[in-house]
Write a protein that holds these residues in place. Structure first.
Motif, PDB file in Angstrom:
ATOM      1  N   CYS A 113      -7.784  -1.668   0.598  1.00 35.49           N
ATOM      2  CA  CYS A 113      -6.778  -2.489   1.264  1.00 35.49           C
ATOM      3  C   CYS A 113      -7.384  -3.260   2.431  1.00 35.49           C
ATOM      4  O   CYS A 113      -7.048  -4.421   2.657  1.00 35.49           O
ATOM      5  CB  CYS A 113      -5.625  -1.621   1.738  1.00 35.49           C
ATOM      6  N   SER A 147      -6.068   3.440  -5.615  1.00 40.13           N
ATOM      7  CA  SER A 147      -6.587   2.537  -4.599  1.00 40.13           C
ATOM      8  C   SER A 147      -6.918   3.364  -3.368  1.00 40.13           C
ATOM      9  O   SER A 147      -6.705   4.577  -3.353  1.00 40.13           O
ATOM     10  CB  SER A 147      -5.564   1.452  -4.265  1.00 40.13           C
ATOM     11  N   LEU A 180       0.899  -5.426   3.221  1.00 43.47           N
ATOM     12  CA  LEU A 180      -0.200  -6.241   3.718  1.00 43.47           C
ATOM     13  C   LEU A 180       0.360  -7.648   3.751  1.00 43.47           C
ATOM     14  O   LEU A 180       0.814  -8.154   2.735  1.00 43.47           O
ATOM     15  CB  LEU A 180      -1.404  -6.154   2.778  1.00 43.47           C
ATOM     16  N   LEU A 196       0.858  -1.175   0.000  1.00 42.81           N
ATOM     17  CA  LEU A 196       0.000   0.000   0.000  1.00 42.81           C
ATOM     18  C   LEU A 196       0.896   1.228   0.000  1.00 42.81           C
ATOM     19  O   LEU A 196       1.786   1.351   0.844  1.00 42.81           O
ATOM     20  CB  LEU A 196      -0.881   0.011   1.258  1.00 42.81           C
TER      21      LEU A 196
END
Length: 141
Positions: free
Chosen positions: A45, A40, A109, A5
């Motif tokens: 996420c 995004s 992540l 991310l």
């Protein structure tokens, strides 16, 4: 690790990291099994983390023992949930993790599995600092 991310750093008006980091992310996105999604959001996420947690819960046959939203003490970027399972021998954690490299405002992540003998007992739910330390002891690489 199963995701990266790179949220926009509101304090970086010139987005100085974006040009060179974007090229690296594009390279990673060409690797088998990886995709790049632009733009995004943190919500997207969290959805990925939710899907990963569902897969781990199905594999282990149990819901997470603890879910905690981790902030700046554990993660470089925005707060997101960590989900924690303990097997007889391992801590299994799905959640965000700060990058240990020179990439700036980057969050991984990840699914982490580490020996539980490092710290087998979970701190009480209200002990946020203790939980932060417990998570860091089991996810840092």
């Amino acid at each position: 690790m199963f995701g990266e991310l790179y949220p926009v750093d509101e304090d970086d008006e010139d987005l100085t990291n974006r040009s060179w980091l974007g090229e690296l992310v594009d390279d990673w996105g060409r690797a088998p099994g990886w995709t790049v999604r632009r733009p995004s959001s943190v919500e997207a996420c969290v959805e990925v983390l939710d899907q990963a947690a569902d897969a781990v819960a199905a594999h282990l046959g149990a819901a997470p023992e603890r879910t905690v939203v981790s902030g700046a003490a554990v993660v470089t970027g925005p707060p997101m949930p960590h989900r924690i399972w303990r097997t007889p021998t391992h801590a299994v954690i799905v959640g965000p993790h700060a990058d240990n490299g020179p990439y700036g405002y980057l969050t991984h992540l990840q699914l982490a599995s580490s020996p539980l003998d490092q710290a087998p007992e979970l701190p009480p739910a209200g002990d946020t600092e203790g939980l932060d330390r417990w998570i860091e002891a089991h996810v840092d690489w």
